[in-house]
Design a protein around this motif. Structure first.
Motif, PDB file in Angstrom:
ATOM      1  N   PRO A   1      62.858 -54.425 -18.978  1.00 27.29           N
ATOM      2  CA  PRO A   1      63.754 -55.340 -19.685  1.00 27.29           C
ATOM      3  C   PRO A   1      65.218 -55.088 -19.333  1.00 27.29           C
ATOM      4  N   CYS A   2      65.986 -56.161 -19.313  1.00 31.89           N
ATOM      5  CA  CYS A   2      67.429 -56.036 -19.140  1.00 31.89           C
ATOM      6  C   CYS A   2      68.090 -56.600 -20.398  1.00 31.89           C
ATOM      7  N   LEU A   3      69.414 -56.567 -20.442  1.00 31.16           N
ATOM      8  CA  LEU A   3      70.110 -56.946 -21.672  1.00 31.16           C
ATOM      9  C   LEU A   3      71.048 -58.130 -21.456  1.00 31.16           C
ATOM     10  N   GLY A   4      71.137 -58.950 -22.513  1.00 36.45           N
ATOM     11  CA  GLY A   4      72.091 -60.060 -22.510  1.00 36.45           C
ATOM     12  C   GLY A   4      72.708 -60.172 -23.886  1.00 36.45           C
ATOM     13  N   THR A   5      73.897 -60.716 -23.929  1.00 33.63           N
ATOM     14  CA  THR A   5      74.554 -60.891 -25.227  1.00 33.63           C
ATOM     15  C   THR A   5      74.244 -62.253 -25.829  1.00 33.63           C
ATOM     16  N   ASP A   6      73.749 -63.192 -24.989  1.00 36.71           N
ATOM     17  CA  ASP A   6      73.732 -64.611 -25.330  1.00 36.71           C
ATOM     18  C   ASP A   6      75.176 -65.016 -25.656  1.00 36.71           C
ATOM     19  N   SER A   7      75.369 -66.167 -26.292  1.00 33.41           N
ATOM     20  CA  SER A   7      76.758 -66.654 -26.393  1.00 33.41           C
ATOM     21  C   SER A   7      77.416 -66.286 -27.709  1.00 33.41           C
TER      22      SER A   7
ATOM     23  N   ASN B   1      76.426 -64.661 -31.542  1.00 30.18           N
ATOM     24  CA  ASN B   1      76.767 -63.242 -31.473  1.00 30.18           C
ATOM     25  C   ASN B   1      78.266 -63.141 -31.724  1.00 30.18           C
ATOM     26  N   ASP B   2      78.702 -62.030 -32.283  1.00 28.25           N
ATOM     27  CA  ASP B   2      80.145 -61.903 -32.526  1.00 28.25           C
ATOM     28  C   ASP B   2      80.851 -61.136 -31.427  1.00 28.25           C
ATOM     29  N   ARG B   3      80.078 -60.569 -30.490  1.00 30.92           N
ATOM     30  CA  ARG B   3      80.687 -59.773 -29.421  1.00 30.92           C
ATOM     31  C   ARG B   3      79.935 -60.007 -28.126  1.00 30.92           C
ATOM     32  N   LEU B   4      80.658 -59.891 -27.030  1.00 29.17           N
ATOM     33  CA  LEU B   4      79.999 -59.992 -25.729  1.00 29.17           C
ATOM     34  C   LEU B   4      79.971 -58.594 -25.115  1.00 29.17           C
ATOM     35  N   SER B   5      79.331 -57.700 -25.820  1.00 31.20           N
ATOM     36  CA  SER B   5      79.361 -56.292 -25.435  1.00 31.20           C
ATOM     37  C   SER B   5      77.955 -55.771 -25.159  1.00 31.20           C
ATOM     38  N   VAL B   6      77.761 -55.299 -23.939  1.00 31.18           N
ATOM     39  CA  VAL B   6      76.460 -54.710 -23.603  1.00 31.18           C
ATOM     40  C   VAL B   6      76.314 -53.337 -24.273  1.00 31.18           C
ATOM     41  N   PHE B   7      77.432 -52.666 -24.544  1.00 31.08           N
ATOM     42  CA  PHE B   7      77.355 -51.422 -25.322  1.00 31.08           C
ATOM     43  C   PHE B   7      76.760 -51.718 -26.708  1.00 31.08           C
ATOM     44  N   ALA B   8      77.203 -52.815 -27.316  1.00 33.31           N
ATOM     45  CA  ALA B   8      76.669 -53.181 -28.641  1.00 33.31           C
ATOM     46  C   ALA B   8      75.184 -53.530 -28.546  1.00 33.31           C
ATOM     47  N   GLU B   9      74.782 -54.161 -27.440  1.00 35.06           N
ATOM     48  CA  GLU B   9      73.354 -54.492 -27.263  1.00 35.06           C
ATOM     49  C   GLU B   9      72.530 -53.214 -27.076  1.00 35.06           C
ATOM     50  N   MET B  10      73.100 -52.240 -26.348  1.00 34.51           N
ATOM     51  CA  MET B  10      72.384 -50.955 -26.176  1.00 34.51           C
ATOM     52  C   MET B  10      72.206 -50.283 -27.535  1.00 34.51           C
ATOM     53  N   ALA B  11      73.266 -50.317 -28.344  1.00 30.07           N
ATOM     54  CA  ALA B  11      73.195 -49.695 -29.671  1.00 30.07           C
ATOM     55  C   ALA B  11      72.132 -50.400 -30.520  1.00 30.07           C
ATOM     56  N   ALA B  12      72.016 -51.717 -30.359  1.00 30.38           N
ATOM     57  CA  ALA B  12      70.999 -52.464 -31.123  1.00 30.38           C
ATOM     58  C   ALA B  12      69.595 -52.034 -30.700  1.00 30.38           C
ATOM     59  N   VAL B  13      69.374 -51.872 -29.400  1.00 29.96           N
ATOM     60  CA  VAL B  13      68.046 -51.414 -28.928  1.00 29.96           C
ATOM     61  C   VAL B  13      67.745 -50.043 -29.544  1.00 29.96           C
TER      62      VAL B  13
ATOM     63  N   ILE C   1      67.317 -46.976 -22.038  1.00 32.23           N
ATOM     64  CA  ILE C   1      68.246 -48.000 -22.547  1.00 32.23           C
ATOM     65  C   ILE C   1      69.405 -48.190 -21.562  1.00 32.23           C
ATOM     66  N   LEU C   2      69.844 -47.087 -20.983  1.00 36.35           N
ATOM     67  CA  LEU C   2      70.933 -47.180 -20.004  1.00 36.35           C
ATOM     68  C   LEU C   2      70.488 -47.957 -18.758  1.00 36.35           C
ATOM     69  N   LYS C   3      69.245 -47.780 -18.358  1.00 37.42           N
ATOM     70  CA  LYS C   3      68.723 -48.556 -17.213  1.00 37.42           C
ATOM     71  C   LYS C   3      68.690 -50.045 -17.547  1.00 37.42           C
ATOM     72  N   MET C   4      68.325 -50.370 -18.802  1.00 36.83           N
ATOM     73  CA  MET C   4      68.299 -51.785 -19.212  1.00 36.83           C
ATOM     74  C   MET C   4      69.693 -52.410 -19.032  1.00 36.83           C
ATOM     75  N   ALA C   5      70.714 -51.607 -19.321  1.00 44.55           N
ATOM     76  CA  ALA C   5      72.092 -52.125 -19.311  1.00 44.55           C
ATOM     77  C   ALA C   5      72.728 -52.121 -17.932  1.00 44.55           C
ATOM     78  N   THR C   6      72.034 -51.524 -16.973  1.00 43.21           N
ATOM     79  CA  THR C   6      72.653 -51.376 -15.644  1.00 43.21           C
ATOM     80  C   THR C   6      71.688 -51.836 -14.538  1.00 43.21           C
ATOM     81  N   ILE C   7      70.916 -50.895 -14.022  1.00 43.72           N
ATOM     82  CA  ILE C   7      70.143 -51.180 -12.803  1.00 43.72           C
ATOM     83  C   ILE C   7      69.086 -52.269 -13.001  1.00 43.72           C
ATOM     84  N   TRP C   8      68.424 -52.296 -14.165  1.00 37.28           N
ATOM     85  CA  TRP C   8      67.390 -53.326 -14.353  1.00 37.28           C
ATOM     86  C   TRP C   8      68.024 -54.711 -14.477  1.00 37.28           C
ATOM     87  N   GLY C   9      69.227 -54.757 -15.016  1.00 35.66           N
ATOM     88  CA  GLY C   9      69.943 -56.039 -15.085  1.00 35.66           C
ATOM     89  C   GLY C   9      70.349 -56.496 -13.687  1.00 35.66           C
ATOM     90  N   ALA C  10      70.860 -55.547 -12.901  1.00 30.84           N
ATOM     91  CA  ALA C  10      71.281 -55.886 -11.534  1.00 30.84           C
ATOM     92  C   ALA C  10      70.074 -56.362 -10.714  1.00 30.84           C
TER      93      ALA C  10
END
Ligand SMILES: [Zn+2]
Length: 401
Positions: free
Chosen positions: A311-317, A321-333, A345-354
């Motif tokens: 899985p990778c991460l997105g903020t949607d719009s 959502n109140d923030r466009l922060s992938v750090f906030a999405e990682m914290a949610a996971v 979780i760090l892979k979701m926010a970086t390499i798996w997204g790429a």
């Protein structure tokens, strides 16, 4: 701290370096040249034989820039203007109504502001869905990489792909692709035509899938609030025969699931649907903060991982959502699923997204990848990924080319 990298080989030393694909390195270093990392690893090894300039960044952590696989920049103008209604379709209706009142200049200004926020939040690669094309110009001006998904909404299947390719100008840091909005807003034939087109050009194919219970009801029975919404919008197609399948099985029947398919949300996906996605090698994109806002449920993330999905991460719009922060999405996971290790979780926010956006040169720190690095001040003597994810840094610096 923002450092625009020199074209000439330069060494940067940091207290910690997190390559993502291997454990963090204490006293690490990278050598960059012409915007690319030409060497990385422990400082003592990297500096051997290097005669160029050297900069010690001090008590900081170097991390690759983050990847936001799913957003809609053109909806940024709706920030704080929509509230949860308890019904997914109710929220969609409010969105459509408000959107109709907004001028293109406002859309562009809000998209520019949103993009600045993403830059400040350490995002270096972005997947942006848009059905007006207004954000393409904004993305072209940005210092980060992006895939712009020109989103198609046409359940009656009256349009042709040509109409969506007018702004098709893959140039510089923006890759242009086509994307169906969702299984319930694009006709089966148009969906297959879009997939054929993205396959032909080796592009990622991204769509909202299994986001709400209403979507599942519609595909299984042809009834419910989505059917009513389509009728209200003049989008109902009398020739549509409900497949009687849940969303993932329906998409598989259409032949559009493969390793280049990004399935956004999947809150309603069953175990069998996730198994099928794993067989096809498709990429789930989680948008947990948006799902929470809309009250549509939370996907089975531990099961996804167990099945080998990445899985990778997105903020949607900013409409959900109140923030466009992938750090906030990682914290949610991390909050929803404390059993998922921080390195995953760090892979979701970086390499798996790429990888989902088909960029091998981003999302990790190693030789021959793009140099776009976050510089995170680290007050502690010890670096733990868990701490980074649960307590997103307030200040981020950047090394970029
Ligand atoms: Zn979306």
């Amino acid at each position: 701290m923002e450092i625009r990298l020199s074209k000439d080989p330069t060494l940067y030393r940091a207290r910690f370096l997190d390559p993502v694909v291997e454990p963090p390195i204490e006293d690490g270093a990278v050598i960059t040249a012409r915007g690319v990392i030409v060497e990385s690893g422990p400082y003592q090894r990297v500096k051997k034989g290097f005669l160029g300039p050297e900069q010690d960044l001090g008590d900081v952590l170097l991390l690759p820039a983050l990847v936001n696989v799913h957003t809609h920049l053109e909806l940024s103008c709706l920030k704080w203007r929509l509230t949860p209604t308890g019904s997914f379709v109710g929220w969609v209706k409010n969105l459509l109504r408000l959107r109709g009142q907004i001028r293109p200049e406002e859309t562009i200004a809000a998209a520019q502001e949103a993009l600045k926020e993403m830059w400040r939040q350490g995002i270096g690669l972005l997947g942006d869905h848009g059905n007006t094309g207004l954000s393409v110009a904004v993305l072209r001006e940005a210092p980060l990489d992006s895939v712009f998904f020109r989103e198609v909404i046409d359940f009656r299947g009256k349009s042709t792909l040509k109409e969506y390719l007018k702004e098709n100008l893959t140039s510089g840091r923006v890759t242009y692709s086509l994307a169906p909005h969702a299984p319930y807003t694009v006709s089966p034939l148009l969906m297959q035509a879009i997939k054929s087109w993205t396959r032909k050009y080796g592009l990622p194919f991204s769509l909202h899938v299994a986001e709400s219970p209403e979507e599942v009801t519609f595909l299984k029975t042809g009834k419910g609030p989505i059917r009513e919404l389509l009728a209200e919008r003049g989008q109902w197609s009398a020739s549509f025969v409900p497949p009687g399948l849940s969303p993932v099985f329906y998409l598989d029947q259409l032949g559009v699931l493969d390793q280049d398919t990004i399935c956004v949300h999947l809150t309603q996906a069953s175990c069998e649907e996730l198994e099928l996605l794993a067989q096809r090698g498709s990429r789930p994109c989680l948008c947990l903060r948006s799902n929470t806002f809309l009250g549509v449920g939370i996907p089975k993330v531990p099961l996804m991982l167990k099945l080998g999905l990445k899985p990778c991460l997105g903020t949607d719009s900013l409409a959900s959502n109140d923030r466009l922060s992938v750090f906030a999405e990682m914290a949610a996971v991390a909050k929803f699923f404390p059993e998922i290790p921080a390195d995953v979780i760090l892979k979701m926010a970086t390499i798996w997204g790429a990888q989902a956006l088909k960029r091998k040169d981003l999302g990790l720190i190693t030789r021959d990848v793009r140099a776009d690095l976050l510089v995170i001040p680290w007050g502690e003597n010890f670096y733990e990924r868990e701490g980074l994810i649960n307590h997103p840094p307030e200040q981020l610096g950047r090394l970029y080319g």
